[in-house]
Design an enzyme around this catalytic site. Structure first.
Site, short mmCIF file in Angstrom:
data_model
loop_
_atom_site.label_atom_id
_atom_site.label_comp_id
_atom_site.label_asym_id
_atom_site.label_seq_id
_atom_site.Cartn_x
_atom_site.Cartn_y
_atom_site.Cartn_z
N ILE A 72 0.83 -1.19 -0.23
CA ILE A 72 0.17 -0.26 -0.11
C ILE A 72 0.83 1.06 0.32
O ILE A 72 0.79 2.29 -0.79
CB ILE A 72 -1.35 -0.28 0.90
CG1 ILE A 72 -0.06 0.29 2.45
CG2 ILE A 72 -1.85 -0.92 0.91
CD1 ILE A 72 -1.19 0.36 3.86
N GLU A 73 2.13 1.09 0.47
CA GLU A 73 3.19 2.49 0.78
C GLU A 73 2.94 2.61 -1.14
O GLU A 73 3.26 4.03 -1.65
CB GLU A 73 4.87 1.90 0.99
CG GLU A 73 4.59 1.53 2.39
CD GLU A 73 4.17 0.39 3.31
OE1 GLU A 73 4.40 -0.34 3.95
OE2 GLU A 73 3.28 -0.08 2.64
N ASN A 174 28.99 30.86 -16.59
CA ASN A 174 27.89 30.61 -15.12
C ASN A 174 26.43 30.99 -15.10
O ASN A 174 26.19 31.91 -16.17
CB ASN A 174 28.55 30.93 -14.19
CG ASN A 174 30.08 30.87 -13.12
OD1 ASN A 174 30.41 31.24 -13.69
ND2 ASN A 174 29.75 28.85 -13.00
N ARG A 210 35.81 22.17 -15.74
CA ARG A 210 34.95 21.06 -16.15
C ARG A 210 33.69 21.54 -17.02
O ARG A 210 34.06 23.07 -16.86
CB ARG A 210 33.99 21.00 -14.63
CG ARG A 210 33.30 22.23 -14.34
CD ARG A 210 33.64 23.17 -14.01
NE ARG A 210 34.43 22.96 -12.72
CZ ARG A 210 33.88 23.33 -11.78
NH1 ARG A 210 33.13 23.30 -11.12
NH2 ARG A 210 34.89 22.04 -10.32
N ASP A 213 28.96 22.05 -14.23
CA ASP A 213 28.88 21.58 -13.31
C ASP A 213 27.82 21.94 -12.95
O ASP A 213 26.93 23.32 -12.87
CB ASP A 213 30.07 22.22 -12.17
CG ASP A 213 29.46 22.08 -10.89
OD1 ASP A 213 29.64 21.01 -10.00
OD2 ASP A 213 30.26 23.17 -9.90
N ASP A 228 26.05 14.14 1.74
CA ASP A 228 26.79 13.98 0.42
C ASP A 228 26.05 15.07 -0.48
O ASP A 228 26.70 16.02 -1.03
CB ASP A 228 25.91 13.00 -0.46
CG ASP A 228 26.05 11.42 -0.52
OD1 ASP A 228 27.99 11.70 -0.38
OD2 ASP A 228 25.86 10.53 -0.38
#
Length: 275
Positions: A72-73, A174, A210, A213, A228
């Site tokens: 049911i979750e 950016n 990079r 990012d 994290d």
């Protein structure tokens, strides 16, 4: 926030771990709080300005019956998501799913699961200083726009900036963007890492060059800290290349820890003498 309540919507469906539950089915009861701004409908008295709860009940019934899940979750999670995606004016859903005929084998009144799911507002920063910078950025933004659990993406103008931290590298392009999402912070982070990987991102040097990012700067008004991910971004208040495009999108957004607006933080950074 205003909300509409639906209580005890009875739906016969085939959810359950046991084979007999899937084969025979049973009655479930749906109880929903639908968080929506009712002011316009309250003033106009027009159905077109309201969330049509009769239609919502039919939608919940049809969707809850359309699949068969063990848990049911899972059934509750899927219905929350479908409601938020179907009705654009919905900001949040609180759903309680009752299973009073669960095969427990002991006297009991009810088994239920309750979930709260909502659209979240996030601000991201992005940058590139390798290869075709603009193409990497545009492709990444397009991936974000195409995600089924993201909507209303708004993007700042791009600006060219000097590298930050590790300075022996090419200049950056950016910018920042706003989005609404049903993804939770860690889920959004995982998706952004996928977008970066599609741009062949290599994590070799901290603050190094990079292809793409992408960082989460703000997520609602949350203060979030995990192994994290830290929100708000831990160093955004010192980065003009974040604050300047961010101020284009949300100059009056107040940092939930520092208590200052984005524009105030930008003014502080720009007041520091440049070497």
């Amino acid at each position: 926030m205003d909300y509409i309540t639906i209580t005890g919507l009875k739906v016969f469906a085939h959810h359950g771990v046991l084979e007999e539950e899937k084969k025979n089915g049973q009655d479930f009861y749906l109880n929903a709080k639908l968080f929506v701004d009712c002011h316009k409908a309250g003033v106009s008295d027009e159905l077109r300005d309201a969330l049509n709860y009769a239609e919502v009940c039919q939608f919940m019934t049809d969707e809850f019956k359309s699949d068969s899940y063990d848990l049911i979750e899972k059934a509750c999670e899927e219905l929350c998501r479908k409601l938020l995606l179907r009705y654009e004016q919905l900001e949040k859903v609180e759903l309680k799913l009752d299973k009073p005929h669960a095969p427990i084998g002991l006297p009991f009144e009810n088994v239920s699961v309750t979930m709260e799911r909502a659209w979240h507002r996030a601000y991201l920063s992005f940058g590139s200083n390798m290869g075709d910078k603009k193409a990497y950025i545009e492709k990444g933004i397009q991936e974000i726009k195409e995600h089924p659990l993201i909507r209303n993406v708004k993007v700042s103008q791009l600006l060219e900036t000097k590298p930050y931290g590790y300075v022996d590298q090419d200049v950056f392009l950016n910018g920042c963007l706003f989005l609404e999402t049903l993804l939770l912070p860690e889920e959004l982070l995982a998706f952004l890492h996928e977008v970066e990987q599609h741009a062949d991102r290599k994590r070799v040097i901290v603050w190094g060059p990079r292809t793409l990012d992408m960082d989460i700067v703000f997520y609602d008004r949350e203060v979030y800290d995990s192994e994290d991910l830290i929100i708000p971004h831990v160093d955004m208040q010192n980065r003009e290349f974040v604050l300047k495009p961010l101020a284009e999108l949300c100059p009056n957004y107040r940092h939930p820890i520092l208590g200052q607006t984005v524009k105030q933080l930008l003014d502080q950074v720009q007041s520091i003498p440049q070497e």
